[in-house]
Design a protein around this motif. Sequence first.
Motif, mmCIF file in Angstrom:
data_model
loop_
_atom_site.group_PDB
_atom_site.id
_atom_site.type_symbol
_atom_site.label_atom_id
_atom_site.label_comp_id
_atom_site.label_asym_id
_atom_site.label_seq_id
_atom_site.Cartn_x
_atom_site.Cartn_y
_atom_site.Cartn_z
ATOM 1 N N THR A 3 -7.567 -25.605 -13.770
ATOM 2 C CA THR A 3 -8.282 -24.684 -13.310
ATOM 3 C C THR A 3 -7.716 -23.684 -11.988
ATOM 4 O OG1 THR A 3 -8.322 -26.543 -11.501
ATOM 5 C CG2 THR A 3 -10.460 -26.818 -13.853
ATOM 6 N N ALA A 4 -8.426 -23.160 -11.193
ATOM 7 C CA ALA A 4 -8.148 -22.281 -10.530
ATOM 8 C C ALA A 4 -8.531 -22.248 -9.368
ATOM 9 C CB ALA A 4 -8.600 -20.820 -10.584
ATOM 10 N N SER A 5 -7.670 -22.114 -8.536
ATOM 11 C CA SER A 5 -8.098 -22.456 -6.977
ATOM 12 C C SER A 5 -8.031 -21.355 -6.045
ATOM 13 C CB SER A 5 -6.820 -23.253 -6.525
ATOM 14 O OG SER A 5 -5.185 -23.153 -6.245
ATOM 15 N N PHE A 6 -8.758 -22.150 -5.140
ATOM 16 C CA PHE A 6 -8.817 -20.394 -3.726
ATOM 17 C C PHE A 6 -7.342 -20.458 -3.097
ATOM 18 C CE2 PHE A 6 -9.413 -18.981 0.829
ATOM 19 C CZ PHE A 6 -9.999 -18.667 -0.067
ATOM 20 N N THR A 7 -6.389 -21.226 -2.633
ATOM 21 C CA THR A 7 -5.399 -20.656 -2.367
ATOM 22 C C THR A 7 -4.618 -19.891 -3.501
ATOM 23 O OG1 THR A 7 -4.672 -23.046 -2.980
ATOM 24 C CG2 THR A 7 -5.514 -22.834 -1.168
ATOM 25 N N GLY A 8 -4.625 -20.689 -4.540
ATOM 26 C CA GLY A 8 -3.766 -19.915 -5.842
ATOM 27 C C GLY A 8 -4.015 -18.290 -6.223
ATOM 28 N N PHE A 9 -5.813 -17.858 -5.352
ATOM 29 C CA PHE A 9 -6.246 -16.782 -5.796
ATOM 30 C C PHE A 9 -5.946 -15.914 -4.257
ATOM 31 C CE2 PHE A 9 -9.845 -14.014 -3.959
ATOM 32 C CZ PHE A 9 -9.988 -13.009 -5.357
ATOM 33 N N ILE A 10 -5.601 -16.356 -3.185
ATOM 34 C CA ILE A 10 -5.322 -16.285 -2.381
ATOM 35 C C ILE A 10 -3.446 -15.709 -2.440
ATOM 36 C CG2 ILE A 10 -4.587 -16.177 0.505
ATOM 37 C CD1 ILE A 10 -7.568 -16.114 -0.110
ATOM 38 N N GLU A 11 -2.500 -15.931 -2.791
ATOM 39 C CA GLU A 11 -1.910 -16.329 -3.158
ATOM 40 C C GLU A 11 -1.250 -15.072 -3.908
ATOM 41 O OE1 GLU A 11 2.316 -18.688 -4.970
ATOM 42 O OE2 GLU A 11 0.276 -20.004 -4.226
ATOM 43 N N THR A 12 -1.814 -15.075 -5.096
ATOM 44 C CA THR A 12 -2.454 -13.863 -5.933
ATOM 45 C C THR A 12 -2.202 -12.492 -4.930
ATOM 46 O OG1 THR A 12 -2.692 -15.108 -7.723
ATOM 47 C CG2 THR A 12 -2.787 -12.521 -8.469
ATOM 48 N N ILE A 13 -3.783 -12.135 -4.200
ATOM 49 C CA ILE A 13 -4.036 -11.432 -3.640
ATOM 50 C C ILE A 13 -2.767 -10.731 -2.669
ATOM 51 C CG2 ILE A 13 -5.699 -9.668 -1.642
ATOM 52 C CD1 ILE A 13 -6.266 -10.209 -4.288
ATOM 53 N N PHE A 14 -2.376 -12.006 -1.960
ATOM 54 C CA PHE A 14 -1.399 -11.761 -1.049
ATOM 55 C C PHE A 14 0.308 -11.046 -2.031
ATOM 56 C CE2 PHE A 14 2.853 -12.653 -0.058
ATOM 57 C CZ PHE A 14 3.131 -12.427 1.343
ATOM 58 N N TYR A 15 0.470 -12.055 -3.411
ATOM 59 C CA TYR A 15 1.539 -10.861 -3.999
ATOM 60 C C TYR A 15 0.934 -9.479 -4.254
ATOM 61 C CZ TYR A 15 4.958 -15.695 -4.459
ATOM 62 O OH TYR A 15 5.205 -16.366 -3.851
ATOM 63 N N MET A 16 -0.019 -9.373 -4.642
ATOM 64 C CA MET A 16 -0.081 -7.378 -5.477
ATOM 65 C C MET A 16 -0.410 -7.009 -3.641
ATOM 66 S SD MET A 16 -3.125 -8.931 -7.834
ATOM 67 C CE MET A 16 -4.440 -7.122 -7.650
ATOM 68 N N ILE A 17 -0.840 -7.238 -2.425
ATOM 69 C CA ILE A 17 -0.678 -6.367 -1.594
ATOM 70 C C ILE A 17 1.229 -6.129 -1.126
ATOM 71 C CG2 ILE A 17 -1.016 -6.541 0.468
ATOM 72 C CD1 ILE A 17 -3.956 -7.397 -0.337
ATOM 73 N N ALA A 18 1.857 -7.338 -1.145
ATOM 74 C CA ALA A 18 3.364 -7.063 -1.343
ATOM 75 C C ALA A 18 3.584 -6.258 -1.544
ATOM 76 C CB ALA A 18 4.405 -8.702 -0.796
ATOM 77 N N PHE A 19 4.010 -6.428 -3.239
ATOM 78 C CA PHE A 19 4.082 -5.280 -3.818
ATOM 79 C C PHE A 19 4.103 -3.887 -3.357
ATOM 80 C CE2 PHE A 19 3.872 -3.273 -8.429
ATOM 81 C CZ PHE A 19 5.305 -3.088 -8.848
ATOM 82 N N TYR A 20 2.901 -3.614 -3.300
ATOM 83 C CA TYR A 20 1.878 -2.444 -3.347
ATOM 84 C C TYR A 20 2.879 -1.814 -2.570
ATOM 85 C CZ TYR A 20 -0.946 1.280 -1.514
ATOM 86 O OH TYR A 20 -1.769 2.274 -0.855
ATOM 87 N N TYR A 21 2.870 -2.688 -1.278
ATOM 88 C CA TYR A 21 3.414 -1.665 0.131
ATOM 89 C C TYR A 21 5.531 -1.872 0.280
ATOM 90 C CZ TYR A 21 -0.818 -2.379 2.874
ATOM 91 O OH TYR A 21 -1.685 -1.644 3.648
ATOM 92 N N ILE A 22 5.534 -2.581 -1.007
ATOM 93 C CA ILE A 22 7.188 -2.841 -1.475
ATOM 94 C C ILE A 22 7.198 -1.387 -2.117
ATOM 95 C CG2 ILE A 22 9.195 -3.695 -2.298
ATOM 96 C CD1 ILE A 22 8.190 -6.101 -1.056
ATOM 97 N N PHE A 23 6.724 -1.447 -2.781
ATOM 98 C CA PHE A 23 6.367 0.124 -4.046
ATOM 99 C C PHE A 23 6.657 1.295 -3.197
ATOM 100 C CE2 PHE A 23 4.933 2.779 -7.040
ATOM 101 C CZ PHE A 23 6.445 3.166 -7.915
ATOM 102 N N LYS A 24 5.702 1.292 -2.544
ATOM 103 C CA LYS A 24 5.282 2.242 -1.169
ATOM 104 C C LYS A 24 6.475 2.984 -0.718
ATOM 105 C CE LYS A 24 1.883 4.229 1.619
ATOM 106 N NZ LYS A 24 0.959 3.303 2.229
ATOM 107 N N PHE A 25 7.495 1.712 -0.082
ATOM 108 C CA PHE A 25 8.177 1.803 1.017
ATOM 109 C C PHE A 25 9.350 2.346 0.073
ATOM 110 C CE2 PHE A 25 12.387 0.201 2.806
ATOM 111 C CZ PHE A 25 12.157 0.808 3.675
#
Length: 93
Positions: A3-25
């Motif tokens: 089952t999906a958890s709230f912390t897993g969802f937040i972690e996924t969002i964090f990884y997506m944002i981190a990937f976006y900024y690393i790619f942009k840099f």
Amino acid sequence: MQTASFTGFIETIFYMIAFYYIFKFLAKLFLPLLVKKVVQKAGENFQKQQQYSQDNSWNKTQSKNEVIYDTANSKNPRETKKVGDYVDYEEID
């Protein structure tokens, strides 16, 4: 089944944002170098084509030993086709 958890969802969002900024840099660092390399390569290809064209035309004119002047365009200006007569219509009240 998991089952999906709230912390897993937040972690996924964090990884997506981190990937976006690393790619942009990284894009800011390496994209100008990549574009510069592509432009240089295109310039080299253009110069090779020009050199080949000049060498090829030089060999053709050198073997014939003649000079050709194109005077057709200078004597006859460009003519336009006349399709028909121009009719001026007047408005009737």
